[in-house]
Design a protein around this motif. Sequence first.
Motif, PDB file in Angstrom:
ATOM      1  N   PRO A 134       0.829  -1.218   0.000  1.00 33.38           N
ATOM      2  CA  PRO A 134       0.000   0.000   0.000  1.00 33.38           C
ATOM      3  C   PRO A 134       0.856   1.257   0.000  1.00 33.38           C
ATOM      4  O   PRO A 134       1.736   1.432   0.846  1.00 33.38           O
ATOM      5  CB  PRO A 134      -0.811  -0.129   1.292  1.00 33.38           C
ATOM      6  N   GLY A 135       0.636   2.114  -0.983  1.00 36.44           N
ATOM      7  CA  GLY A 135       1.426   3.326  -1.148  1.00 36.44           C
ATOM      8  C   GLY A 135       2.378   3.247  -2.311  1.00 36.44           C
ATOM      9  O   GLY A 135       2.999   4.261  -2.669  1.00 36.44           O
ATOM     10  N   CYS A 136       2.557   2.051  -2.917  1.00 43.92           N
ATOM     11  CA  CYS A 136       3.474   1.881  -4.036  1.00 43.92           C
ATOM     12  C   CYS A 136       2.740   1.709  -5.366  1.00 43.92           C
ATOM     13  O   CYS A 136       3.341   1.288  -6.354  1.00 43.92           O
ATOM     14  CB  CYS A 136       4.395   0.679  -3.805  1.00 43.92           C
ATOM     15  N   GLU A 137       1.447   2.019  -5.399  1.00 43.17           N
ATOM     16  CA  GLU A 137       0.674   1.770  -6.617  1.00 43.17           C
ATOM     17  C   GLU A 137       1.152   2.608  -7.795  1.00 43.17           C
ATOM     18  O   GLU A 137       1.119   2.147  -8.947  1.00 43.17           O
ATOM     19  CB  GLU A 137      -0.820   2.047  -6.363  1.00 43.17           C
ATOM     20  N   ASN A 138       1.587   3.817  -7.528  1.00 47.22           N
ATOM     21  CA  ASN A 138       1.981   4.720  -8.613  1.00 47.22           C
ATOM     22  C   ASN A 138       3.486   4.757  -8.849  1.00 47.22           C
ATOM     23  O   ASN A 138       3.956   5.583  -9.655  1.00 47.22           O
ATOM     24  CB  ASN A 138       1.473   6.145  -8.307  1.00 47.22           C
ATOM     25  N   GLU A 139       4.239   3.934  -8.159  1.00 45.18           N
ATOM     26  CA  GLU A 139       5.696   3.919  -8.320  1.00 45.18           C
ATOM     27  C   GLU A 139       6.068   3.092  -9.564  1.00 45.18           C
ATOM     28  O   GLU A 139       5.426   2.086  -9.888  1.00 45.18           O
ATOM     29  CB  GLU A 139       6.370   3.323  -7.095  1.00 45.18           C
ATOM     30  N   ALA A 144      11.510  -2.207  -5.679  1.00 48.19           N
ATOM     31  CA  ALA A 144      12.301  -1.423  -4.721  1.00 48.19           C
ATOM     32  C   ALA A 144      11.396  -0.732  -3.723  1.00 48.19           C
ATOM     33  O   ALA A 144      11.739  -0.615  -2.526  1.00 48.19           O
ATOM     34  CB  ALA A 144      13.157  -0.403  -5.473  1.00 48.19           C
ATOM     35  N   CYS A 145      10.227  -0.261  -4.167  1.00 48.07           N
ATOM     36  CA  CYS A 145       9.289   0.395  -3.248  1.00 48.07           C
ATOM     37  C   CYS A 145       8.778  -0.581  -2.202  1.00 48.07           C
ATOM     38  O   CYS A 145       8.614  -0.220  -1.030  1.00 48.07           O
ATOM     39  CB  CYS A 145       8.128   1.002  -4.031  1.00 48.07           C
ATOM     40  N   PHE A 146       8.548  -1.835  -2.619  1.00 43.80           N
ATOM     41  CA  PHE A 146       8.084  -2.846  -1.668  1.00 43.80           C
ATOM     42  C   PHE A 146       9.104  -3.052  -0.550  1.00 43.80           C
ATOM     43  O   PHE A 146       8.751  -3.067   0.634  1.00 43.80           O
ATOM     44  CB  PHE A 146       7.830  -4.161  -2.417  1.00 43.80           C
ATOM     45  N   GLN A 147      10.372  -3.198  -0.907  1.00 43.40           N
ATOM     46  CA  GLN A 147      11.403  -3.433   0.108  1.00 43.40           C
ATOM     47  C   GLN A 147      11.576  -2.204   1.005  1.00 43.40           C
ATOM     48  O   GLN A 147      11.804  -2.341   2.217  1.00 43.40           O
ATOM     49  CB  GLN A 147      12.713  -3.796  -0.587  1.00 43.40           C
ATOM     50  N   GLU A 148      11.472  -1.000   0.431  1.00 42.10           N
ATOM     51  CA  GLU A 148      11.612   0.209   1.245  1.00 42.10           C
ATOM     52  C   GLU A 148      10.451   0.343   2.225  1.00 42.10           C
ATOM     53  O   GLU A 148      10.654   0.692   3.401  1.00 42.10           O
ATOM     54  CB  GLU A 148      11.676   1.431   0.331  1.00 42.10           C
ATOM     55  N   MET A 149       9.245   0.039   1.772  1.00 44.39           N
ATOM     56  CA  MET A 149       8.095   0.141   2.666  1.00 44.39           C
ATOM     57  C   MET A 149       8.145  -0.926   3.760  1.00 44.39           C
ATOM     58  O   MET A 149       7.684  -0.694   4.885  1.00 44.39           O
ATOM     59  CB  MET A 149       6.806   0.019   1.859  1.00 44.39           C
ATOM     60  N   MET A 150       8.724  -2.077   3.469  1.00 44.78           N
ATOM     61  CA  MET A 150       8.885  -3.106   4.501  1.00 44.78           C
ATOM     62  C   MET A 150       9.833  -2.622   5.588  1.00 44.78           C
ATOM     63  O   MET A 150       9.571  -2.824   6.787  1.00 44.78           O
ATOM     64  CB  MET A 150       9.424  -4.400   3.872  1.00 44.78           C
ATOM     65  N   GLN A 151      10.940  -1.991   5.205  1.00 43.08           N
ATOM     66  CA  GLN A 151      11.875  -1.467   6.203  1.00 43.08           C
ATOM     67  C   GLN A 151      11.213  -0.374   7.050  1.00 43.08           C
ATOM     68  O   GLN A 151      11.416  -0.319   8.270  1.00 43.08           O
ATOM     69  CB  GLN A 151      13.127  -0.908   5.506  1.00 43.08           C
ATOM     70  N   LYS A 207       1.397  -7.155  11.790  1.00 39.60           N
ATOM     71  CA  LYS A 207       0.798  -5.847  11.575  1.00 39.60           C
ATOM     72  C   LYS A 207       0.920  -5.360  10.133  1.00 39.60           C
ATOM     73  O   LYS A 207       0.576  -4.215   9.826  1.00 39.60           O
ATOM     74  CB  LYS A 207       1.442  -4.819  12.517  1.00 39.60           C
ATOM     75  N   LEU A 208       1.434  -6.215   9.218  1.00 41.94           N
ATOM     76  CA  LEU A 208       1.532  -5.802   7.824  1.00 41.94           C
ATOM     77  C   LEU A 208       0.136  -5.634   7.227  1.00 41.94           C
ATOM     78  O   LEU A 208      -0.774  -6.411   7.499  1.00 41.94           O
ATOM     79  CB  LEU A 208       2.302  -6.864   7.018  1.00 41.94           C
ATOM     80  N   PRO A 209      -0.047  -4.614   6.382  1.00 38.08           N
ATOM     81  CA  PRO A 209      -1.372  -4.410   5.763  1.00 38.08           C
ATOM     82  C   PRO A 209      -1.590  -5.408   4.627  1.00 38.08           C
ATOM     83  O   PRO A 209      -0.662  -6.060   4.153  1.00 38.08           O
ATOM     84  CB  PRO A 209      -1.283  -2.975   5.237  1.00 38.08           C
ATOM     85  N   LYS A 210      -2.827  -5.519   4.202  1.00 35.40           N
ATOM     86  CA  LYS A 210      -3.162  -6.380   3.081  1.00 35.40           C
ATOM     87  C   LYS A 210      -2.644  -5.738   1.794  1.00 35.40           C
ATOM     88  O   LYS A 210      -2.784  -4.537   1.593  1.00 35.40           O
ATOM     89  CB  LYS A 210      -4.670  -6.592   3.001  1.00 35.40           C
ATOM     90  N   MET A 211      -2.038  -6.563   0.933  1.00 29.33           N
ATOM     91  CA  MET A 211      -1.375  -6.041  -0.262  1.00 29.33           C
ATOM     92  C   MET A 211      -2.095  -6.520  -1.514  1.00 29.33           C
ATOM     93  O   MET A 211      -2.948  -7.411  -1.482  1.00 29.33           O
ATOM     94  CB  MET A 211       0.091  -6.511  -0.299  1.00 29.33           C
ATOM     95  N   THR A 212      -1.694  -5.929  -2.627  1.00 28.68           N
ATOM     96  CA  THR A 212      -2.150  -6.420  -3.925  1.00 28.68           C
ATOM     97  C   THR A 212      -1.307  -7.641  -4.281  1.00 28.68           C
ATOM     98  O   THR A 212      -0.069  -7.562  -4.280  1.00 28.68           O
ATOM     99  CB  THR A 212      -1.985  -5.341  -5.010  1.00 28.68           C
ATOM    100  N   PRO A 213      -1.913  -8.793  -4.545  1.00 27.11           N
ATOM    101  CA  PRO A 213      -1.120 -10.011  -4.744  1.00 27.11           C
ATOM    102  C   PRO A 213      -0.248  -9.921  -5.994  1.00 27.11           C
ATOM    103  O   PRO A 213      -0.527  -9.180  -6.932  1.00 27.11           O
ATOM    104  CB  PRO A 213      -2.184 -11.103  -4.893  1.00 27.11           C
ATOM    105  N   GLY A 214       0.831 -10.701  -5.983  1.00 25.89           N
ATOM    106  CA  GLY A 214       1.687 -10.794  -7.152  1.00 25.89           C
ATOM    107  C   GLY A 214       1.026 -11.603  -8.258  1.00 25.89           C
ATOM    108  O   GLY A 214       0.188 -12.476  -8.005  1.00 25.89           O
ATOM    109  N   LYS A 215       1.439 -11.327  -9.502  1.00 23.65           N
ATOM    110  CA  LYS A 215       0.824 -11.994 -10.644  1.00 23.65           C
ATOM    111  C   LYS A 215       1.900 -12.538 -11.578  1.00 23.65           C
ATOM    112  O   LYS A 215       2.943 -11.896 -11.780  1.00 23.65           O
ATOM    113  CB  LYS A 215      -0.085 -11.031 -11.409  1.00 23.65           C
ATOM    114  N   GLN A 216       1.611 -13.722 -12.115  1.00 24.18           N
ATOM    115  CA  GLN A 216       2.470 -14.354 -13.111  1.00 24.18           C
ATOM    116  C   GLN A 216       1.599 -14.652 -14.335  1.00 24.18           C
ATOM    117  O   GLN A 216       0.649 -15.417 -14.269  1.00 24.18           O
ATOM    118  CB  GLN A 216       3.095 -15.654 -12.553  1.00 24.18           C
ATOM    119  N   ARG A 217       1.901 -13.985 -15.466  1.00 26.27           N
ATOM    120  CA  ARG A 217       1.111 -14.101 -16.692  1.00 26.27           C
ATOM    121  C   ARG A 217      -0.341 -13.678 -16.462  1.00 26.27           C
ATOM    122  O   ARG A 217      -1.269 -14.261 -17.012  1.00 26.27           O
ATOM    123  CB  ARG A 217       1.160 -15.522 -17.243  1.00 26.27           C
ATOM    124  N   GLY A 218      -0.486 -12.698 -15.606  1.00 26.47           N
ATOM    125  CA  GLY A 218      -1.808 -12.163 -15.343  1.00 26.47           C
ATOM    126  C   GLY A 218      -2.620 -12.917 -14.314  1.00 26.47           C
ATOM    127  O   GLY A 218      -3.745 -12.504 -13.999  1.00 26.47           O
TER     128      GLY A 218
END
Length: 234
Positions: A134-139, A144-151, A207-218
Amino acid sequence: MELKKNQDLELKRNSVLYFSIGMATVLLLAYVALEWKTYYPKTDWDVAELNKIDELVEEPPITFQELKLPPPKIQTPPVIEIIDDEEDLEETVIESNEPDQDTEIANIEDIAVIKDPIDEVIPFAVIENVPVFPGCENESDKRACFQEMMQKHIRRNFKYPENAIDMNLEGRVHLQFTIQKDGSIAELKMRGPHKVLETEAARIISKLPKMTPGKQRGNPVKVPFSIPITFRLQ
């Protein structure tokens, strides 16, 4: 007046001759001792030369046996069966399956294409579309945004356990969790120096928020992710 020795009474005059005679005698005795052979005394009679009494020799009686010939075999003449002529059979013509100029060509849309199966679990490093924090939708670089937000999430929710401070516990806890197809966090695994530190690390991940799941071939897939949390007393 000087005393002179009598040469006839000199003991060492013939010492060489006596030594040679003694040496030859010793060698002769040694040779005779080595070449001395003894034999067992010969018996007066030989077992192989004993004469047997003819009366003690028994001759087997001569017998005659009449051999009976087996009875002759009587062979019966073979039975000849007359079979009627078979009816004419129609030959089966096997049609060829090879295409020719009269074969109708199928449309491409009607041909079923089997898609390659997609693994349900794809590692974070090789997945096509990484999970979106959450917060990396427009990046542009969502990885890299995922790892930064995890830290940032770990630093914001980090709290040193009081029990660990009392016991002077330090170390690194290695965490691995899986982002499910619906974006939730599950399958948490931990390995650390003490249970107290592992419990605090699990609390931070919970306490991690719910994320948009990863996709492989859609298609949504499970994505495992690993991260360490270091506990250090200042």
